[in-house]
Motif scaffolding. Structure first.
Motif, PDB file in Angstrom:
ATOM      1  N   LYS A  49       0.840  -1.204   0.000  1.00 34.44           N
ATOM      2  CA  LYS A  49       0.000   0.000   0.000  1.00 34.44           C
ATOM      3  C   LYS A  49       0.871   1.249   0.000  1.00 34.44           C
ATOM      4  O   LYS A  49       1.001   1.955   1.003  1.00 34.44           O
ATOM      5  N   ASN A  50       1.476   1.536  -1.135  1.00 27.97           N
ATOM      6  CA  ASN A  50       2.338   2.704  -1.258  1.00 27.97           C
ATOM      7  C   ASN A  50       2.371   3.143  -2.714  1.00 27.97           C
ATOM      8  O   ASN A  50       1.909   2.435  -3.612  1.00 27.97           O
ATOM      9  N   GLN A  51       2.928   4.323  -2.942  1.00 30.57           N
ATOM     10  CA  GLN A  51       2.867   4.899  -4.278  1.00 30.57           C
ATOM     11  C   GLN A  51       3.719   4.138  -5.298  1.00 30.57           C
ATOM     12  O   GLN A  51       3.434   4.187  -6.493  1.00 30.57           O
ATOM     13  N   PHE A  52       4.737   3.418  -4.861  1.00 24.69           N
ATOM     14  CA  PHE A  52       5.591   2.713  -5.813  1.00 24.69           C
ATOM     15  C   PHE A  52       4.874   1.500  -6.414  1.00 24.69           C
ATOM     16  O   PHE A  52       4.918   1.294  -7.629  1.00 24.69           O
ATOM     17  N   VAL A  53       4.207   0.712  -5.572  1.00 18.85           N
ATOM     18  CA  VAL A  53       3.434  -0.415  -6.099  1.00 18.85           C
ATOM     19  C   VAL A  53       2.253   0.101  -6.906  1.00 18.85           C
ATOM     20  O   VAL A  53       1.932  -0.433  -7.973  1.00 18.85           O
ATOM     21  N   ALA A  54       1.610   1.172  -6.422  1.00 19.85           N
ATOM     22  CA  ALA A  54       0.485   1.754  -7.152  1.00 19.85           C
ATOM     23  C   ALA A  54       0.925   2.256  -8.530  1.00 19.85           C
ATOM     24  O   ALA A  54       0.217   2.053  -9.527  1.00 19.85           O
ATOM     25  N   CYS A  55       2.073   2.903  -8.601  1.00 22.82           N
ATOM     26  CA  CYS A  55       2.566   3.386  -9.897  1.00 22.82           C
ATOM     27  C   CYS A  55       2.902   2.229 -10.831  1.00 22.82           C
ATOM     28  O   CYS A  55       2.736   2.346 -12.051  1.00 22.82           O
ATOM     29  N   ASP A 137      16.696 -14.004  -3.966  1.00 15.63           N
ATOM     30  CA  ASP A 137      17.942 -13.436  -3.450  1.00 15.63           C
ATOM     31  C   ASP A 137      18.207 -12.029  -3.963  1.00 15.63           C
ATOM     32  O   ASP A 137      18.785 -11.208  -3.256  1.00 15.63           O
ATOM     33  N   GLU A 138      17.816 -11.766  -5.197  1.00 18.54           N
ATOM     34  CA  GLU A 138      18.112 -10.469  -5.804  1.00 18.54           C
ATOM     35  C   GLU A 138      16.829  -9.785  -6.266  1.00 18.54           C
ATOM     36  O   GLU A 138      15.937 -10.434  -6.814  1.00 18.54           O
ATOM     37  N   VAL A 139      16.771  -8.494  -6.043  1.00 17.54           N
ATOM     38  CA  VAL A 139      15.603  -7.680  -6.404  1.00 17.54           C
ATOM     39  C   VAL A 139      16.064  -6.540  -7.300  1.00 17.54           C
ATOM     40  O   VAL A 139      17.064  -5.876  -7.008  1.00 17.54           O
ATOM     41  N   THR A 140      15.348  -6.323  -8.378  1.00 19.06           N
ATOM     42  CA  THR A 140      15.674  -5.236  -9.294  1.00 19.06           C
ATOM     43  C   THR A 140      15.298  -3.891  -8.671  1.00 19.06           C
ATOM     44  O   THR A 140      14.408  -3.805  -7.826  1.00 19.06           O
ATOM     45  N   ARG A 141      15.962  -2.830  -9.114  1.00 14.03           N
ATOM     46  CA  ARG A 141      15.665  -1.479  -8.627  1.00 14.03           C
ATOM     47  C   ARG A 141      14.383  -0.980  -9.307  1.00 14.03           C
ATOM     48  O   ARG A 141      14.420  -0.186 -10.249  1.00 14.03           O
ATOM     49  N   TRP A 142      13.257  -1.426  -8.801  1.00 15.93           N
ATOM     50  CA  TRP A 142      11.977  -1.103  -9.420  1.00 15.93           C
ATOM     51  C   TRP A 142      11.566   0.347  -9.198  1.00 15.93           C
ATOM     52  O   TRP A 142      10.783   0.894  -9.981  1.00 15.93           O
ATOM     53  N   LYS A 143      12.065   0.991  -8.158  1.00  8.04           N
ATOM     54  CA  LYS A 143      11.695   2.383  -7.921  1.00  8.04           C
ATOM     55  C   LYS A 143      12.147   3.267  -9.084  1.00  8.04           C
ATOM     56  O   LYS A 143      11.456   4.212  -9.459  1.00  8.04           O
ATOM     57  N   THR A 147       9.254   5.402 -11.324  1.00  8.33           N
ATOM     58  CA  THR A 147       9.270   6.864 -11.249  1.00  8.33           C
ATOM     59  C   THR A 147       9.239   7.523 -12.623  1.00  8.33           C
ATOM     60  O   THR A 147       8.939   8.717 -12.719  1.00  8.33           O
ATOM     61  N   GLN A 148       9.533   6.774 -13.686  1.00 10.26           N
ATOM     62  CA  GLN A 148       9.460   7.374 -15.020  1.00 10.26           C
ATOM     63  C   GLN A 148       8.027   7.711 -15.411  1.00 10.26           C
ATOM     64  O   GLN A 148       7.807   8.455 -16.375  1.00 10.26           O
ATOM     65  N   ALA A 149       7.053   7.198 -14.661  1.00  7.92           N
ATOM     66  CA  ALA A 149       5.664   7.567 -14.920  1.00  7.92           C
ATOM     67  C   ALA A 149       5.410   9.031 -14.587  1.00  7.92           C
ATOM     68  O   ALA A 149       4.480   9.645 -15.118  1.00  7.92           O
ATOM     69  N   GLY A 150       6.238   9.608 -13.691  1.00  8.83           N
ATOM     70  CA  GLY A 150       6.088  11.007 -13.349  1.00  8.83           C
ATOM     71  C   GLY A 150       4.857  11.318 -12.522  1.00  8.83           C
ATOM     72  O   GLY A 150       4.378  12.449 -12.525  1.00  8.83           O
ATOM     73  N   TYR A 227      12.176   3.080 -20.437  1.00  7.57           N
ATOM     74  CA  TYR A 227      13.341   2.218 -20.250  1.00  7.57           C
ATOM     75  C   TYR A 227      12.970   1.074 -19.314  1.00  7.57           C
ATOM     76  O   TYR A 227      12.115   1.202 -18.449  1.00  7.57           O
ATOM     77  N   LEU A 228      13.624  -0.053 -19.524  1.00  9.55           N
ATOM     78  CA  LEU A 228      13.328  -1.256 -18.755  1.00  9.55           C
ATOM     79  C   LEU A 228      14.031  -1.216 -17.402  1.00  9.55           C
ATOM     80  O   LEU A 228      15.026  -0.507 -17.221  1.00  9.55           O
TER      81      LEU A 228
END
Length: 290
Positions: A49-55, A137-143, A147-150, A227-228
């Motif tokens: 429940k935060n803006q990053f998952v929502a975006c 074990d590893e997580v991508t930098r999804w933030k 954030t490119q959604a603006g 960008y991916l």
């Protein structure tokens, strides 16, 4: 079911990582996905429940991966939710079993929840269930990706349901149950403008807000020039007291016979940062689906 080491962050990026992997795996099993994606979770700000998952859910619509997406956040004491019941069955199946490493837990979960047509297992299993456990074990930098959604989404404290869809997909269930439609600050109205719809509670018929959060032109630019995801998110630092205690007491317990070799090796390699890690996917096929 992702199984991770203690210092893998349980934050929004980990939630998006799990969702992206699950959707990519689903895509490998079928050529067509449903038009709508709904995710249900606890009412926890740290995780879903935060803006990053929502975006991220909004980008799935902007990129036309799904026609609409939604999130439901459960109230307290939701012990009768179907997902909770599955975990309740899992906990009963795991009673009396011992595991000493994360990989052993992955194997155990897969054994108690999957049954192939040729299986000769006699262990009790969840009826008609198929579960794929894996080591995370590893997580991508999804933030960086979201954030490119603006778009910055705030004020979610009293919201228990949100939905993203295009203007053309807002039906009478929405339009007849909202007092005001909040248009984008500039630009013409377009059928593919993306809206955020919120409700106070999951069972409400009245919408709290209906807001245009992304005009069609911006969504089109994202589809042609986004960008991916790239880069690896950091793990939490293992504190010095934890390191000291493990390095001091684990060998003693091993010599005393209260800790077996597998658990000893796992703990010592983990605290020293030399435990082998399963790499994150090189790509996420779900992001290329339309």
């Amino acid at each position: 079911l992702p199984i991770s080491d203690e210092n893998v962050k349980k934050n929004s990026e980990t939630q998006v990582e799990q969702l992206a992997r699950a959707l990519s795996d689903l895509l490998s099993m079928t050529p067509h996905l449903p038009l709508h994606l709904h995710c249900q979770s606890d009412n926890c700000f740290r995780e879903a429940k935060n803006q990053f998952v929502a975006c991220f859910m909004m980008l799935l619509v902007a990129l036309k991966i799904f026609r609409s997406t939604s999130q439901g956040f459960l109230r307290k004491s939701h012990s009768h939710e179907d997902v909770d019941q599955v975990f309740g069955q899992l906990s009963r199946l795991l009673q009396g079993k011992s595991v000493f490493t994360a990989n052993a837990m992955v194997d155990l979960l897969n054994n108690v929840t999957k049954r192939s047509g040729t299986s000769t297992m006699t262990e009790p299993q969840i009826l008609k269930s198929t579960c794929f456990a894996y080591k995370l074990d590893e997580v991508t930098r999804w933030k960086d990706f979201v954030t490119q959604a603006g778009v910055s989404i705030k004020g979610m404290r009293h919201v228990h349901y949100l939905r993203f869809c295009e203007r053309k997909d807002m039906g009478s269930d929405i339009l007849d149950n909202v007092s005001e439609i909040e248009e984008y600050k500039s630009g013409d109205r377009h059928p593919e403008d993306i809206f955020l719809i919120t409700k106070r509670w999951l069972a409400d018929t009245q919408m709290s807000r209906v807001i245009c959060v992304m005009p069609a032109g911006v969504a089109k630019q994202l589809r042609t020039g986004h960008y991916l995801p790239n880069g690896q998110a950091d793990r939490r630092k293992i504190s010095d007291p934890v390191k000291k205690n493990i390095l001091r007491y684990v060998p003693k317990n091993h010599r005393a016979g209260t800790l077996n070799s597998d658990a000893t090796t796992y703990l010592l390699k983990w605290v020293q940062g030399i435990l082998p890690k399963h790499p994150r996917p090189a790509s996420y096929p779900i992001l290329g689906y339309r």
